[in-house]
Design an enzyme around this catalytic site. Structure first.
Site, PDB file in Angstrom:
ATOM      1  N   LYS A   1       0.863  -1.178   0.000  1.00 42.66           N
ATOM      2  CA  LYS A   1       0.000   0.000   0.000  1.00 42.66           C
ATOM      3  C   LYS A   1       0.901   1.231   0.000  1.00 42.66           C
ATOM      4  CE  LYS A   1      -3.916   1.865   2.669  1.00 42.66           C
ATOM      5  NZ  LYS A   1      -4.812   1.599   3.841  1.00 42.66           N
TER       6      LYS A   1
ATOM      7  N   SER B   1     -10.065  -0.585   6.927  1.00 41.75           N
ATOM      8  CA  SER B   1      -9.377  -0.378   5.658  1.00 41.75           C
ATOM      9  C   SER B   1      -8.650  -1.585   5.088  1.00 41.75           C
ATOM     10  CB  SER B   1      -8.381   0.780   5.782  1.00 41.75           C
ATOM     11  OG  SER B   1      -9.066   1.994   5.935  1.00 41.75           O
TER      12      SER B   1
ATOM     13  N   SER C   1      -9.545   1.571   2.868  1.00 41.08           N
ATOM     14  CA  SER C   1      -8.684   2.350   1.991  1.00 41.08           C
ATOM     15  C   SER C   1      -7.583   1.538   1.306  1.00 41.08           C
ATOM     16  CB  SER C   1      -8.031   3.482   2.789  1.00 41.08           C
ATOM     17  OG  SER C   1      -7.161   2.957   3.797  1.00 41.08           O
TER      18      SER C   1
END
Length: 550
Positions: free
Chosen positions: A86, A185, A161
């Site tokens: 990420k 997330s 996310s």
């Protein structure tokens, strides 16, 4: 690659399968990376998971790994395994943007702790993956990079996310990633994309070098195809991080060894009220949960309904604390160049100017209460289950005010400090994945992974893969609106209060930013008003700490 391994389908290997093949020298890391590079080049045009590709870097590492393994210097199950991160996790010499214009040119000088641990284990970085802006916005189209698409239906969202991580794994571009979770997330995108993700206990996995969202609630954790894959990743990334003040120094159990497949003797609490009373769960979700509970009972677990406090209470605690923190993190840039932020994250951060120091302390005291009241439940149960995410919605269904208006069933575990495994437990009538969450006691990762692994060995939902046409582009979609459009006539007193609060924070808000603040303001004020005021003298906030001896 030997004749016993077919090139077709290598992109669908689990991390555990690939590691076994590489460790037994039936699969070359170079050939495996080449297959995944070809896969990404064929399908990422429609999935849009990568922000930065480091394919040549991965190939160089694969050649080195091949030589080491051939020479008998095999490091373990991640040696020669490709992964991606990420893009809020620092990588030395490689851009780390947090998917924001604010950090578009940011190139860290050193790796995050999790980056270093994975590379020390011999894993190969394929690149950096898309996310919601600063791990907090929404599926925004006003940022330098587009939002990822759901591989099961590219007209649908991935959830966030850790959106690019889930999409890349589901699409077969990489077998593993590290995501972050502050309020769902890791778990939401894992569920919506049909993969598995683990949010560990706070302090188990070091956060140094991870761009913060909330210092109180942020956690980093593994995302992969299966619970076993997550166990392998956790085995390498867990452990004390001296540069993370929240990191805990404790022994690390054998997570992979705990995957016995036997659930006899385990007591699992069912948070049925989440989906029967609090969330508008679909018929498909309810049916999938009933079937999943039956599977767990067949595997030997004992299930019993139990209750925790209402979702709204957890949501109020988390939002007051986390939004105050994220506003503080980004305050200098909000003052200097607010136009560099996207609308979604502005709509979440700006109303936090209305929270006072008293609101923050009361939320912290209630946070401690929420942690303490779980202790009797930990005596009764080894783990808990609840729903995860339903079928992924369209982009146009995204409501920019939903964050403020609606509580959810993900935030509770962030507040209580529990580890949670998200995994697929079916498909809806629209053909998209459904999921459930397995929650544990703090530092009970071995138990939740054991339950998840046994469930996956008894079912086949994690074995399904989306079909993607090579070379296709992302289909056009109706973009979500940047504001809810519900402002209407604003009470003059509310407007003045908002402008005064923004002024105290050093913010000079133009029409766009003021609208973002005004729309969320009534919900923020209502949260603060709901926070209990009956704390006893001795009830301390959850951030009270003890100092480590030197």
């Amino acid at each position: 690659m030997t004749a016993s391994v077919e090139t077709t389908g290598l992109h669908q290997l689990t991390l555990a399968q690939a590691g076994e093949l590489i460790g037994s020298r039936r699969l070359s890391p170079v050939e495996y990376v080449e297959v995944l590079v070809a896969r990404a080049e064929a399908v990422d045009g429609q999935v849009q998971a990568y922000v930065t590709r480091t394919f040549e870097h991965a190939l160089d590492g694969a050649r080195k790994a091949s030589d080491e393994i051939a020479a008998g210097r095999y490091r373990g199950p991640l040696h020669g395994i490709p992964f991606a991160l990420k893009d809020c996790i620092n990588t030395a010499g490689i851009p780390t943007t947090a998917h924001s214009r604010v950090l578009a040119d940011n190139v860290p000088a050193r790796d995050a702790a999790v980056t270093r641990k994975l590379q020390d284990a011999g894993a190969l970085l394929m690149g950096k993956l898309a996310l919601f802006e600063f791990a907090h916005g929404g599926p925004s189209f006003d940022l330098p990079w587009p939002p990822p698409r759901n591989p099961w239906d590219p007209t649908r969202v991935t959830g966030g996310s850790s959106s690019g991580s889930a999409a890349a794994i589901a699409a077969g571009m990489v077998p593993a990633s590290i995501g972050t979770d502050t309020g769902g997330s890791i778990r939401v995108p894992a569920s919506r994309c049909g993969i598995t993700g683990l949010m560990p206990t706070p302090g188990l996995v070091g956060r140094s070098g991870v761009i913060p969202h909330s210092h109180t609630f942020d956690r980093s954790g593994p995302m992969a195809r299966t619970a076993k894959d997550c166990a392998i990743l956790l085995q390498e990334i867990a452990g004390h991080d001296p540069a993370d003040p929240a990191s805990v120094a404790r022994g690390i159990p054998d997570y992979v060894g705990a995957l016995t497949g036997d659930l006899r003797g385990l007591r699992i609490g069912v948070l049925r009220h989440n989906w029967e009373e609090e969330v508008a769960a679909s018929t498909d979700e309810r049916r999938a949960m009933e079937v999943a509970m039956g599977v767990l009972e067949e595997l030997g677990a004992t299930l019993e309904d139990c209750r925790i406090r209402p979702m709204q209470s957890y949501g109020d605690i988390k939002t007051i604390i986390a939004e105050t923190e994220v506003l503080n993190v980004h305050q200098p840039e909000l003052i200097a160049r607010p136009d560099h932020f996207g609308d979604d994250i502005l709509g979440r951060m700006l109303p936090a100017v209305l929270f006072t120091a008293n609101d923050l302390i009361r939320a912290g005291r209630e946070h401690q209460r929420a942690i303490a009241e779980m202790q009797p439940l930990y005596q009764r149960f080894d783990a808990f289950i609840t729903i995860c995410s339903g079928e992924a919605p369209t982009f146009s269904a995204h409501d920019p005010l939903a964050f403020w208006k609606h509580s959810n069933h993900f935030t509770a575990a962030n507040v209580t400090g529990q580890p949670v495994l998200a995994l697929p437990n079916g498909f809806g009538s629209g053909g998209l994945p459904l999921g459930m969450q397995i929650l544990g006691r703090p530092f009970g990762e071995a138990t939740v992974l054991r339950i998840g692994h046994a469930y996956q060995m008894a079912t086949g939902w994690h074995l399904r893969h989306p079909e993607l046409a090579a070379g296709a582009a992302a289909p056009p979609v109706e973009e979500p609106t940047s504001t809810a459009g519900t402002l209407g006539d604003v009470d003059p007193a509310l407007r003045e209060a908002c402008l005064a609060a923004a002024g105290r924070a050093g913010l000079d808000l133009d029409g766009r930013l003021l609208e973002q603040l005004l729309e969320g303001a009534p919900y923020a004020l209502a949260m603060a008003d709901r926070m209990p005021r009956d704390h006893a003298y001795a009830e301390a906030p959850a951030n009270v700490f003890s100092l480590r001896s030197s």
